[in-house]
Design a protein around this motif. Structure first.
Motif, short mmCIF file in Angstrom:
data_model
loop_
_atom_site.label_atom_id
_atom_site.label_comp_id
_atom_site.label_asym_id
_atom_site.label_seq_id
_atom_site.Cartn_x
_atom_site.Cartn_y
_atom_site.Cartn_z
N UNK A 260 88.58 -3.72 -6.42
CA UNK A 260 88.79 -3.70 -7.88
C UNK A 260 87.75 -4.53 -8.63
N UNK A 261 87.13 -5.50 -7.98
CA UNK A 261 85.97 -6.14 -8.57
C UNK A 261 86.19 -7.42 -9.34
N UNK A 262 87.42 -7.74 -9.72
CA UNK A 262 87.64 -8.96 -10.51
C UNK A 262 88.05 -10.13 -9.62
N UNK A 263 88.98 -9.91 -8.74
CA UNK A 263 89.50 -10.99 -7.91
C UNK A 263 88.59 -11.24 -6.71
N UNK A 264 88.49 -12.50 -6.34
CA UNK A 264 87.66 -12.88 -5.21
C UNK A 264 87.94 -14.31 -4.83
N UNK A 265 87.05 -14.93 -4.10
CA UNK A 265 87.26 -16.30 -3.65
C UNK A 265 86.62 -17.30 -4.60
N UNK A 266 87.21 -18.49 -4.67
CA UNK A 266 86.55 -19.60 -5.37
C UNK A 266 85.34 -19.98 -4.53
N UNK A 267 84.16 -19.84 -5.09
CA UNK A 267 82.95 -20.06 -4.30
C UNK A 267 81.80 -20.49 -5.20
N UNK A 268 81.57 -21.81 -5.25
CA UNK A 268 80.48 -22.35 -6.06
C UNK A 268 79.40 -23.00 -5.21
N UNK A 269 79.64 -23.09 -3.90
CA UNK A 269 78.71 -23.77 -3.02
C UNK A 269 79.14 -25.18 -2.65
N UNK A 270 80.17 -25.70 -3.32
CA UNK A 270 80.74 -26.99 -2.96
C UNK A 270 81.91 -26.70 -2.02
N UNK A 271 81.63 -26.68 -0.74
CA UNK A 271 82.55 -26.11 0.23
C UNK A 271 83.94 -26.74 0.20
N UNK A 272 84.00 -28.04 0.24
CA UNK A 272 85.31 -28.70 0.28
C UNK A 272 86.07 -28.51 -1.02
#
Length: 588
Positions: A292-304
């Protein structure tokens, strides 16, 4: 007409409507039990009143952490479901795991009187929520809707009510198997003999209800300030995927029942045969949500921080279903957020070494790989999967402005017998750093379902259906691994090896989110219930180095007396004996 014994059961008595209904208006609506001072006509006389009533339905939804001593919120006698899995050992002496399960004292009769079982058929507010849902659906058309916007709002709220019902049924299904199906409210004059449906019929009924709700729910809400936490279309697809994965798994989807008995003969606890297409249904539901394209993972590069926000923070694009009981948690000694005390010091948050060992090195290499660089005798907790540090409190990690001291005599393990870290590890998930700067108090919720689970559901289901992992299955797992900096899963795995890799990934991702128990039972992992569990005693040497001793933890009753009856809960015998068609589960 058959005797209406069901009317007098706690379960369905909660579904019967009288001239008044339980709702209270005013500022305290969500803070205490509703009264019975208004009629049904009043409730549905305005959008405002009806919305408050529907919100009351939301408050019946499950919350995975223990809160207070009420029947619903006193989970497992102030313990947690993870304590029955291989991830955690509980030392809360008065909690359900120690009183009933570890000791072998649990029996079907425990369900008659105890609040300390893992899921009680009549005390979880599930039937209250189902009653509210059907009452709303049946009366929503009475709500004044002078314009198209209000009509669409009412339509959406009816879909939300269906989701409240479906979620409660999904939870009960995973604990009991086939269930009596309530599809409306009841009056005292109605026939109420409701036998259990088969496991397959129950699953399909829940799926049908979800699919009725789905098109009338929005993908997202424009007014997140007021509507965050309400069901979305993504919530519906996610719940359907979770349900279908459970129904496709070997516990129910097999050529033989997990245990013989009347319930098995009537196909209440298995589907009667193995159907590979059930895996395809689960994969398709997950894939629709993934696409669906909207929902995904929290992912900014700050792993913890990304991983922490993924489960702890409200309103992210990863959160599919978030349940709430209060806005802020309060302090450590807050009476109605008891989890801090039970997990922080009384012993319900003690991860096992078996769990810690599931977490790979920070590049994704398993610690048992000879090339991983892992050394069990020298800094074994260094350079590991970032999720380890955000789930388990380990010696040497940063904590409250210093490093955590999990060695015997250290600040986090003052003595060998300190209950809060008796396995040699503490709990970090949901507790964070146990201070005002991080968690006490903080805005809280229960992450009932996250998008990460959908990726792993798809990967597992398509592997089982295809007979081996596809490139798409690998890609779905890698999305979850890559979010915390792990490398891709090695290619070329067999169907069985890929399955175990996914189950390990689910354990690392969803520890303390009530996922592991259901993974163990749906795959009938008797070997994991029967294995010994361990902790680690860490000693600080005079030269500043550490020594590590692996110690076996107290064995649970079922280690040497395992029976497959444990896969599903017992119904309270008092309910079975009322004669409305409730058949007891095998072995109980």
């Amino acid at each position: 007409m058959k005797t209406k014994k069901l009317l007098f059961s706690i379960a369905v008595a909660l579904l019967i409507l009288s001239s008044c209904d339980d709702v209270e208006f005013g500022d305290k609506f969500l803070e205490k039990e509703p009264s019975v001072d208004v009629t049904k006509d009043t409730i549905f006389s305005s959008v405002e009143f009806a919305t408050r009533y529907l919100t009351r339905g939301y408050t019946t939804l499950p919350y995975g952490l223990n809160l207070d001593w009420g029947a619903k919120d006193d989970k497992l006698g102030m313990d947690i479901l993870e304590s029955l899995s291989d991830l955690n050992q509980s030392y809360l002496s008065w909690g359900g795991p120690n009183q009933l399960y570890y000791s072998g004292q649990y029996a079907a009769a425990s369900e008659n009187t105890s609040n300390s079982t893992k899921y009680h058929y009549t005390k979880e507010n599930s039937w209250v929520g189902i009653r509210i849902g059907w009452n709303f659906i049946e009366n929503a058309d009475k709500i004044p809707a002078p314009d198209e916007a209000t009509k669409n709002l009412v339509k959406r709220m009816k879909a939300e009510a269906k989701m409240i019902i479906a979620l409660h049924y999904t939870d009960m299904y995973r604990h009991f198997g086939g269930l009596p199906w309530v599809d409306r409210t009841y009056s005292p004059a109605d026939e109420t003999t409701l036998p259990r449906l088969t496991s397959l019929e129950t699953m399909n009924k829940i799926v049908a209800l979800i699919e009725e709700a789905e098109p009338d729910l929005p993908w997202v809400y424009a007014n997140t300030l007021n509507d965050d936490g309400r069901f979305t279309r993504a919530s519906a697809l996610g719940l359907k995927a979770r349900l279908l994965l459970f129904g496709a798994s070997p516990l129910f989807n097999s050529g033989t029942p997990y245990m013989d008995g009347e319930a098995a003969a009537k196909k209440l606890v298995w589907h009667g045969s193995e159907d590979p297409n059930l895996w395809k249904r689960a994969a398709d539901a997950a894939k629709e949500l993934m696409d669906q394209g909207y929902y995904g993972l929290v992912s900014t590069g700050n792993f913890r921080k990304d991983f922490q926000d993924a489960y702890y923070k409200r309103g992210t694009k990863e959160m599919l279903i978030s349940t709430r009981q209060r806005y802020r948690s309060g302090g450590y000694w807050t009476a109605n957020y008891y989890f801090y005390q039970s997990a922080g010091g009384y012993g319900t948050g003690c991860p096992t070494k078996e769990y810690v060992d599931m977490f790979p090195m920070k590049d994704g290499t398993p610690i048992n790989d000879p090339n991983s660089g892992y050394n069990p005798n020298m800094n074994p907790w260094e350079n590991r999967d970032p999720r380890l540090y955000e789930t388990v409190l380990v010696n040497g990690d940063y904590y409250q402005g210093r490093t955590a001291q999990l060695w015997i005599g250290g600040l986090e393990r003052t003595t060998l017998a300190a209950n809060g870290s008796k396995t040699g590890f503490g709990l970090r998930k949901f507790l964070l750093e146990r201070d005002a700067a991080t968690s006490m108090p903080s805005i809280v919720h229960w992450p009932y379902l996250r998008m990460a689970e959908i990726y792993l559901t798809y990967a597992e289901a398509i592997n089982e259906f295809n007979g081996s992992p596809t490139p798409e299955a690998y890609a779905a797992v890698d999305i979850v691994r890559n979010r915390v900096g792990l490398g891709d899963l090695p290619k070329g795995l067999s169907k069985e090896a890929f399955r175990e890799a996914v189950l390990t990934e689910r354990a690392c991702e969803f520890g303390w989110e009530e996922v592991r128990w259901f993974d163990l039972i749906r795959h009938k992992k008797a070997n994991l219930f029967q294995r010994a569990l361990h902790g680690v005693n860490t000693t600080k040497n005079a030269n500043g180095t550490y020594s590590y001793e692996t110690v076996e933890l107290q064995a649970r009753h079922w280690k040497n007396t395992w029976s497959p009856k444990w896969y599903l809960s017992a119904f309270p015998p008092n309910e079975v004996n009322k004669g409305y068609g409730l058949v007891q589960n095998p072995g109980w």
